[in-house]
Design a protein around this motif. Sequence first.
Motif, mmCIF file in Angstrom:
data_model
loop_
_atom_site.group_PDB
_atom_site.id
_atom_site.type_symbol
_atom_site.label_atom_id
_atom_site.label_comp_id
_atom_site.label_asym_id
_atom_site.label_seq_id
_atom_site.Cartn_x
_atom_site.Cartn_y
_atom_site.Cartn_z
ATOM 1 N N MET A 1 0.811 -1.210 0.000
ATOM 2 C CA MET A 1 0.000 0.000 0.000
ATOM 3 C C MET A 1 0.847 1.264 0.000
ATOM 4 O O MET A 1 0.461 2.273 -0.528
ATOM 5 C CB MET A 1 -0.913 -0.019 1.226
ATOM 6 N N SER B 1 1.241 2.830 -3.321
ATOM 7 C CA SER B 1 0.091 3.290 -4.093
ATOM 8 C C SER B 1 0.248 4.763 -4.423
ATOM 9 O O SER B 1 0.632 5.570 -3.571
ATOM 10 C CB SER B 1 -1.210 3.088 -3.303
ATOM 11 N N ASP C 1 -5.743 1.348 -8.826
ATOM 12 C CA ASP C 1 -4.681 1.030 -7.863
ATOM 13 C C ASP C 1 -4.205 2.268 -7.110
ATOM 14 O O ASP C 1 -3.310 2.175 -6.266
ATOM 15 C CB ASP C 1 -3.499 0.351 -8.566
ATOM 16 N N HIS D 1 -9.942 3.743 -2.631
ATOM 17 C CA HIS D 1 -8.873 2.905 -3.179
ATOM 18 C C HIS D 1 -9.540 1.633 -3.693
ATOM 19 O O HIS D 1 -9.813 0.707 -2.935
ATOM 20 C CB HIS D 1 -7.834 2.597 -2.087
ATOM 21 N N GLN E 1 -8.693 -0.852 -5.528
ATOM 22 C CA GLN E 1 -7.971 -2.126 -5.491
ATOM 23 C C GLN E 1 -8.219 -2.895 -4.185
ATOM 24 O O GLN E 1 -8.382 -4.102 -4.184
ATOM 25 C CB GLN E 1 -6.474 -1.855 -5.677
ATOM 26 N N SER E 2 -8.282 -2.157 -3.067
ATOM 27 C CA SER E 2 -8.485 -2.816 -1.765
ATOM 28 C C SER E 2 -9.931 -2.736 -1.291
ATOM 29 O O SER E 2 -10.277 -3.291 -0.252
ATOM 30 C CB SER E 2 -7.578 -2.166 -0.711
ATOM 31 N N PHE F 1 -11.361 0.003 -0.310
ATOM 32 C CA PHE F 1 -11.480 1.040 0.729
ATOM 33 C C PHE F 1 -12.254 2.236 0.195
ATOM 34 O O PHE F 1 -11.955 2.758 -0.876
ATOM 35 C CB PHE F 1 -10.084 1.493 1.181
ATOM 36 N N LEU G 1 -4.808 3.395 5.457
ATOM 37 C CA LEU G 1 -4.301 2.807 4.221
ATOM 38 C C LEU G 1 -2.780 2.615 4.280
ATOM 39 O O LEU G 1 -2.124 2.433 3.252
ATOM 40 C CB LEU G 1 -4.674 3.709 3.037
ATOM 41 N N ASN G 2 -2.226 2.683 5.498
ATOM 42 C CA ASN G 2 -0.805 2.452 5.733
ATOM 43 C C ASN G 2 0.109 3.507 5.110
ATOM 44 O O ASN G 2 1.287 3.222 4.818
ATOM 45 C CB ASN G 2 -0.380 1.052 5.268
#
Length: 198
Positions: free
Chosen positions: A2, A5, A65, A116, A118-119, A121, A193-194
Motif C-alpha cells: 500500500m 500506491s 490502484d 482505493h 484495489q483494496s 477502501f 491505508l498504511n
Amino acid sequence: MMNHSEIILASSSQTRKALMDRLGLAYRCISPDIDESPKAETHADDLAHRLSFEKAKVIAEQYPDAIVIGSDQVAWRLNTPHDFIGKPLTTENAITQLMQNSAQTLYFSTGLSIQHMQSGFERTLVEHYQVKFRELSLDEIQRYVAKEQPLQCAGSFRCEGLGISLFESMSGNDQTTLMGLPLIQLCYALRQLNIVIP
C-alpha cells in the motif's frame, strides 16, 4: 504494498493543493469532469457528500490502484441549509454575497471522500465549520473584493488570506475544513491505508 500506491487529488483547486502540500506526500492532481449542480438535495451536507464521492469515484475508476481524494464544499446560512451559497464567479456577485454575509454566521459543509478501488477502501464524510462576519461596510467589501478577487470561493472570501479581516469569530474542529480539505480526517484515512504521516 500500500505504501507504493499513487495518491491522486481529484481537484484543480490551488488551495486544496497547498493543503495537500502540508502533508509532505508525493501526489498528483487530476481534475474530475463532473456536473456539480444540485440534484434532489435539500441539505448542504447531502450535496457536499455526493459531490466529493463522485469526484473521487470518477478518478478512482480510471486509476483503481491509486488512492484518490475528492472534496467539495457547500456554504449556507442559519436555518437555510437548502439554500446553497456557491462561488460568486463575478465581482458583482462577490460584493452581493458579502453584503448578505455582513453580521451573519455562514456555515460550511465540506465533503471528503477517500477511495482505493484495489483494496475496496472507501470513506466519505462531511465536516463542518462556521464563521461569524462582523458588520461590513460597502467600502470595506469593495476594497476586499478588489484586493483578493475571491471569485472562485464559496462565500466570497479566502480565510487563509485577507478574508480573515472580515470575521468576528470562527468555530470548528479543523480550520482546514473551512479551506476546503479537512486534513485531520484525511490523515486518519490515509493512516488506515498504511500511508505514513508524519
